[in-house]
Design a protein around this motif. Structure first.
Motif, PDB file in Angstrom:
ATOM      1  N   UNK A 190       1.506  -2.577  14.889  1.00 57.48           N
ATOM      2  CA  UNK A 190       1.565  -4.022  15.174  1.00 57.48           C
ATOM      3  C   UNK A 190       0.088  -4.616  14.734  1.00 57.48           C
ATOM      4  N   UNK A 191      -0.726  -3.674  13.944  1.00 51.21           N
ATOM      5  CA  UNK A 191      -2.181  -4.465  13.875  1.00 51.21           C
ATOM      6  C   UNK A 191      -2.170  -5.196  12.540  1.00 51.21           C
ATOM      7  N   UNK A 192      -1.235  -5.369  11.762  1.00 48.89           N
ATOM      8  CA  UNK A 192      -1.217  -5.983  10.141  1.00 48.89           C
ATOM      9  C   UNK A 192      -0.183  -5.503   9.529  1.00 48.89           C
ATOM     10  N   UNK A 193      -0.186  -5.911   8.550  1.00 51.71           N
ATOM     11  CA  UNK A 193       0.934  -5.655   7.237  1.00 51.71           C
ATOM     12  C   UNK A 193      -0.047  -5.064   6.265  1.00 51.71           C
ATOM     13  N   UNK A 194       0.450  -4.331   5.051  1.00 51.49           N
ATOM     14  CA  UNK A 194      -0.016  -3.469   4.196  1.00 51.49           C
ATOM     15  C   UNK A 194       0.772  -3.377   2.941  1.00 51.49           C
ATOM     16  N   UNK A 195       0.003  -3.074   1.826  1.00 51.01           N
ATOM     17  CA  UNK A 195       0.520  -2.868   0.464  1.00 51.01           C
ATOM     18  C   UNK A 195       0.433  -1.441   0.442  1.00 51.01           C
ATOM     19  N   UNK A 196       1.688  -0.680   0.084  1.00 50.58           N
ATOM     20  CA  UNK A 196       1.518   0.757  -0.131  1.00 50.58           C
ATOM     21  C   UNK A 196       2.472   1.342  -1.040  1.00 50.58           C
ATOM     22  N   UNK A 197       2.130   2.384  -1.729  1.00 51.75           N
ATOM     23  CA  UNK A 197       2.921   2.722  -2.890  1.00 51.75           C
ATOM     24  C   UNK A 197       4.248   3.549  -2.308  1.00 51.75           C
ATOM     25  N   UNK A 198       5.530   3.751  -3.010  1.00 52.37           N
ATOM     26  CA  UNK A 198       6.386   4.497  -2.778  1.00 52.37           C
ATOM     27  C   UNK A 198       6.108   5.939  -2.382  1.00 52.37           C
ATOM     28  N   UNK A 199       5.242   6.474  -2.917  1.00 54.39           N
ATOM     29  CA  UNK A 199       5.033   7.875  -2.516  1.00 54.39           C
ATOM     30  C   UNK A 199       4.406   8.036  -1.015  1.00 54.39           C
ATOM     31  N   UNK A 200       3.744   6.791  -0.660  1.00 49.49           N
ATOM     32  CA  UNK A 200       3.125   6.948   0.855  1.00 49.49           C
ATOM     33  C   UNK A 200       4.546   6.728   1.798  1.00 49.49           C
ATOM     34  N   UNK A 201       5.484   6.201   1.298  1.00 44.33           N
ATOM     35  CA  UNK A 201       6.467   5.890   2.322  1.00 44.33           C
ATOM     36  C   UNK A 201       7.397   7.189   2.520  1.00 44.33           C
ATOM     37  N   UNK A 202       7.153   8.184   1.554  1.00 46.93           N
ATOM     38  CA  UNK A 202       8.079   9.485   1.819  1.00 46.93           C
ATOM     39  C   UNK A 202       7.577  10.202   3.267  1.00 46.93           C
ATOM     40  N   UNK A 203       6.411  10.013   3.647  1.00 48.86           N
ATOM     41  CA  UNK A 203       5.869  10.692   4.775  1.00 48.86           C
ATOM     42  C   UNK A 203       6.252   9.959   6.321  1.00 48.86           C
ATOM     43  N   UNK A 204       7.056   8.765   5.999  1.00 43.40           N
ATOM     44  CA  UNK A 204       6.915   7.844   7.115  1.00 43.40           C
ATOM     45  C   UNK A 204       8.531   7.914   7.721  1.00 43.40           C
ATOM     46  N   UNK A 205       8.663   8.475   9.034  1.00 43.23           N
ATOM     47  CA  UNK A 205      10.067   8.413   9.831  1.00 43.23           C
ATOM     48  C   UNK A 205      10.873   7.271   9.587  1.00 43.23           C
ATOM     49  N   UNK A 206      12.089   7.360   9.180  1.00 41.46           N
ATOM     50  CA  UNK A 206      12.993   6.147   9.236  1.00 41.46           C
ATOM     51  C   UNK A 206      12.724   5.134  10.376  1.00 41.46           C
TER      52      UNK A 206
END
Length: 317
Positions: A238-254
């Protein structure tokens, strides 16, 4: 006589560019670093290579002779390697690859697995290095293949001594804390939110500046982070919003972060950069060519999982 080939490259650039300052600019080194490399080379050969008696730096006769050999040595070695591959069905030899963490994890690891099956005598070495230091290493010959990232809003890297090949266009998404009560519905809504920003010299940092400039707002950067893991952890908390690429999202749990429905954020380009071949044939290094082909296959295999991660989550009821 043991001569470091990287220092030969520095000497060649000094001769070619007509001085230390221009050579430093071409090599993306400081003038001090170039001078240190030249001094070490003089110690290695036991001869003065630079005439320091005048105001402008010039090469001694020995320096001019060695500079003339420097480029030819690299050309002949590459040509010999290419010719020798005709006598065997299998390519062999080392290839040094410089890349950044998300590319190493999601693309290089599967690419090297396939490469080992097809060309077991190729010996890849990965260096986790990127940005200007990586470009310096490529120019000096310390690495053979460099993977770069850059915001698509900026011109592609074009330099006469380098060859750039587009591997993948990695779409950006804006990620939000999962419990954000009033998620942004337009880009203008982003002006009121705190940001977990990337460094200005990184693609996501460049993307935020581009987006803010296009829509006329000054991003409130509460955190500036280099790696995507800490960036996504801060967003999830909850510390902010961010721009990330799709590759970075592969590491994130649903469900750990929310993918915004906002589109037209842009993308980063991922390129394979090599030194331009100056051999008689003009053909690219065969070992580097098959490594790049394996990387392209691994990138293509990611299309389906990446598409799934790019689907936005609906607003909470």
């Amino acid at each position: 006589m043991d001569i470091d080939p990287r220092r030969l490259r520095v000497l060649h650039e000094v001769a070619r560019r007509g001085g230390v300052m221009r050579a430093a600019e071409a090599l993306h080194l400081t003038p001090s670093a170039v001078s240190q490399q030249l001094a070490q080379l003089e110690r290695e050969v036991g001869l003065a290579l630079i005439d320091r008696s005048q105001r402008s730096v010039s090469l001694t006769p020995a320096g001019r002779v060695l500079a003339g050999y420097a480029e030819r040595v690299e050309e002949e070695l590459l040509e010999a390697r290419r010719e020798l591959t005709r006598f065997t069905e299998r390519l062999a030899g080392p290839v040094r690859i410089a890349a950044f963490p998300t590319f190493i994890k999601h693309i290089l690891v599967p690419a090297l697995r396939a490469l080992a099956e097809r060309h077991p005598k190729i010996v890849p070495t990965i260096h986790e290095i990127y940005g200007r230091p990586a470009l310096q290493e490529l120019r000096l010959g310390a690495v053979d293949l460099l993977i770069t990232e850059q915001d698509m809003g900026l011109p592609a890297l074009t330099q006469p001594s380098l060859s750039t090949r587009l591997l993948y266009v990695d779409e950006y998404r804006i990620v939000l804390p999962p419990g954000l009560p009033d998620p942004p519905r337009t880009v203008a809504d982003l002006a009121r939110l705190p940001w977990v920003a990337g460094e200005p010299n990184q693609a996501c940092g460049q993307a935020l500046e581009r987006l803010a400039g296009l829509h006329g707002f000054e991003p409130r950067k509460v955190h500036v982070i280099t790696e995507f893991g800490p960036t996504l952890a801060l967003v999830a908390a909850g510390h902010g919003v961010a721009i990330v690429p799709a590759l970075a999202l592969l590491d994130v749990p649903e469900g750990e972060v929310r993918v915004s429905e906002l589109r037209d954020v842009g993308a980063r380009r991922l390129d394979a950069v090599t030194r331009v071949s100056r051999t008689r044939s003009g053909e690219p290094d065969p070992v580097q060519a098959v490594v790049i082909a394996a990387i392209e296959e691994a990138t293509a295999a990611l299309q389906a999982p990446l598409s799934g991660r790019l689907r936005p989550q609906p607003d909470p009821a």
